[in-house]
Design an enzyme around this catalytic site. Structure first.
Site, PDB file in Angstrom:
ATOM      1  NE  ARG A  38      -1.184  35.364  41.986  1.00 54.07           N
ATOM      2  CZ  ARG A  38      -0.748  36.626  41.963  1.00 54.07           C
ATOM      3  NH1 ARG A  38       0.541  36.890  41.893  1.00 54.07           N
ATOM      4  NH2 ARG A  38      -1.603  37.623  42.004  1.00 54.07           N
ATOM      5  CE1 TYR A  70       1.890  10.738  34.585  1.00 57.55           C
ATOM      6  CE2 TYR A  70       1.996  13.010  33.872  1.00 57.55           C
ATOM      7  CZ  TYR A  70       1.330  11.990  34.507  1.00 57.55           C
ATOM      8  OH  TYR A  70       0.102  12.232  35.049  1.00 57.55           O
TER       9      TYR A  70
HETATM   10  C1  PLP Z   1       2.348  11.969  37.819  1.00 56.67           C
HETATM   11  C2  PLP Z   1       3.600  12.313  37.156  1.00 56.67           C
HETATM   12  C3  PLP Z   1       3.820  13.612  36.677  1.00 56.67           C
HETATM   13  C4  PLP Z   1       2.772  14.699  36.749  1.00 56.67           C
HETATM   14  O1  PLP Z   1       2.456  15.035  38.048  1.00 56.67           O
HETATM   15  P1  PLP Z   1       0.975  15.563  38.500  1.00 56.67           P
HETATM   16  O2  PLP Z   1       1.174  15.788  39.955  1.00 56.67           O
HETATM   17  O3  PLP Z   1       0.019  14.458  38.181  1.00 56.67           O
HETATM   18  O4  PLP Z   1       0.692  16.772  37.731  1.00 56.67           O
HETATM   19  C5  PLP Z   1       5.036  13.866  36.073  1.00 56.67           C
HETATM   20  N1  PLP Z   1       5.978  12.922  35.948  1.00 56.67           N
HETATM   21  C6  PLP Z   1       5.797  11.669  36.394  1.00 56.67           C
HETATM   22  C7  PLP Z   1       6.886  10.660  36.233  1.00 56.67           C
HETATM   23  C8  PLP Z   1       4.608  11.315  37.006  1.00 56.67           C
HETATM   24  O5  PLP Z   1       4.419  10.063  37.428  1.00 56.67           O
END
Ligand code: PLP
Length: 380
Positions: free
Chosen positions: A47, A99
């Site tokens: 970890r 997002y």
């Molecule tokens: C997918 C995405 C995230 C989150 O990432 P995960 O790997 O799905 O947790 C954050 N920001 C943007 C712009 C994304 O496309």
């Protein structure tokens, strides 16, 4: 080293002192033998640190032109770690068009823990200034934004952030380190969902943060170890492998997206096309200034703005796959209103342009003519 060399070799010198393997080995182990208590070769427990993760973290730092890289179990876990540097009463100024999972984390978890968020449009960077008060700690920006592909001037926001001694974090997922270097433009932290373009093959979920400041790196490393949202060694290996072809893929993604955007613009059923490379795209000049090319994401709306027609269109696609996510070698199509942005209330999302007919394309690296013919038949 230049970027294309860094993508392959950055931070990878003497990556396997044991046998000299060319690729970082997958250290599928939780623990490491010590000769006498406290005497080890840099790793104690996985970890806290793992050699495969460490190889990836060095590669991440290298491609972002940063000093310290940190890998997390997902992009959202990386964002979560950044938010954990705050304390109740602190305020964050964030891009409004962002997002969905980031919005959910901010608005459904950290708001309840006493952090105040201001979600605002930042296409004019000066707007940020009017939301700054003594409690403001962090500015969060996404550029290009998801799914409207709005462009925010990173350098201009960084200037405001520095004047007020705030931290600026940039979600660089859409552009990636190949197209855009937020740290060089003055940001304090750059975050990426490596699940998307860095991994690049739709087979791994992982997140990254890169920073230059030693103190901030130490604080984030403490959170990474104390919170424990780390990726496993196999996933680190997959992202490390993905990064080695990032420059090749991003270039083809950008070329194919250009062809798709230009085709859609000429189609009689199309109302709006959103791609930062189009001259008429808002802040196109800023995109030209801060990005090497314009990336593989294209969004569009159809005339009449029909929800049903948008659904029919995505159902009719044959090469583009109807799926969430983006950034893989294969082309995907999504309907933000019912999929990625369904967690944002309708009135809220329509304010930022996410209307019922909006379709988001992640243009892959297939043959450009095949992709255009697929769009043509589905629109027909
Ligand atoms: C997918 C995405 C995230 C989150 O990432 P995960 O790997 O799905 O947790 C954050 N920001 C943007 C712009 C994304 O496309």
């Amino acid at each position: 080293m230049k970027f294309n060399t860094k993508a392959i070799h950055g931070g990878q010198h003497n990556i396997d002192p044991a046998y000299g393997s060319v690729m970082a080995p997958i250290y599928q182990t939780t623990s490491y033998r010590q000769n006498t208590p406290g005497s080890h070769q840099g790793f104690e427990y996985s970890r806290s640190g793992n050699p495969t993760r460490s190889a990836l973290e060095k590669s991440l730092a290298s491609i972002e032109n940063g000093k310290h890289g940190l890998a997390f179990g997902s992009g959202v876990a990386a964002i979560d770690a950044i938010l954990k540097t705050l304390t109740p009463g602190d305020e964050v100024i964030s891009t409004s068009d962002l997002y969905g999972g980031t919005y959910r984390l901010f608005n459904r978890i950290y708001k309840d823990l006493g952090i105040k968020f201001h979600f605002i449009g930042m296409q004019n960077p000066q707007t940020v200034e009017s939301y700054i008060n003594p409690n403001t700690k962090l500015i969060w920006i996404e550029t290009p934004t998801n799914p409207m592909l709005n462009i925010i001037d990173i350098e201009a926001v960084a200037k405001i952030s520095k004047e007020h001694k705030l931290l600026l974090a940039v979600d660089n997922t859409f552009a990636t380190a190949y197209l855009q270097k937020p740290l060089d433009l003055g940001a304090d932290m750059v975050m990426q969902s490596a699940t998307k373009y860095l991994g690049g093959h739709s087979d791994v979920v992982l997140g990254s943060i890169v920073v230059n400041n030693d103190k901030l790196a130490e604080q984030l490393y403490f959170i990474q170890n104390a919170g424990g949202a780390i990726p496993g060694p196999m996933d680190c290996f997959l992202v490390l492998r993905g990064i080695k072809t990032l420059h090749l893929r991003m270039q083809r993604h950008s070329e194919n997206a250009k062809a798709v955007a230009e085709y859609l613009k000429t189609h009689p059923k199309i109302e709006n096309v959103y791609w930062p490379g189009l001259k008429e795209h808002p802040n196109h000049d800023i995109a030209r200034k801060q990005m090497k090319d314009f990336g593989g994401m294209v969004s569009f709306t159809t005339k009449g703005n029909s929800y049903e027609e948008a659904i029919k269109f995505i159902e009719n696609l044959k090469i583009f796959t109807l799926a969430e996510s983006l950034g893989g070698v294969e082309s995907l199509a999504g309907h933000p209103a019912s999929m990625t942005h369904a967690s944002i209330p309708k009135a809220e999302r329509e304010k930022t342009g996410i209307v019922d007919s909006l379709i988001r394309l992640s243009v892959g690296v297939e043959d450009e003519e095949d992709l255009i013919n697929d769009l043509k038949q589905a629109l027909g």
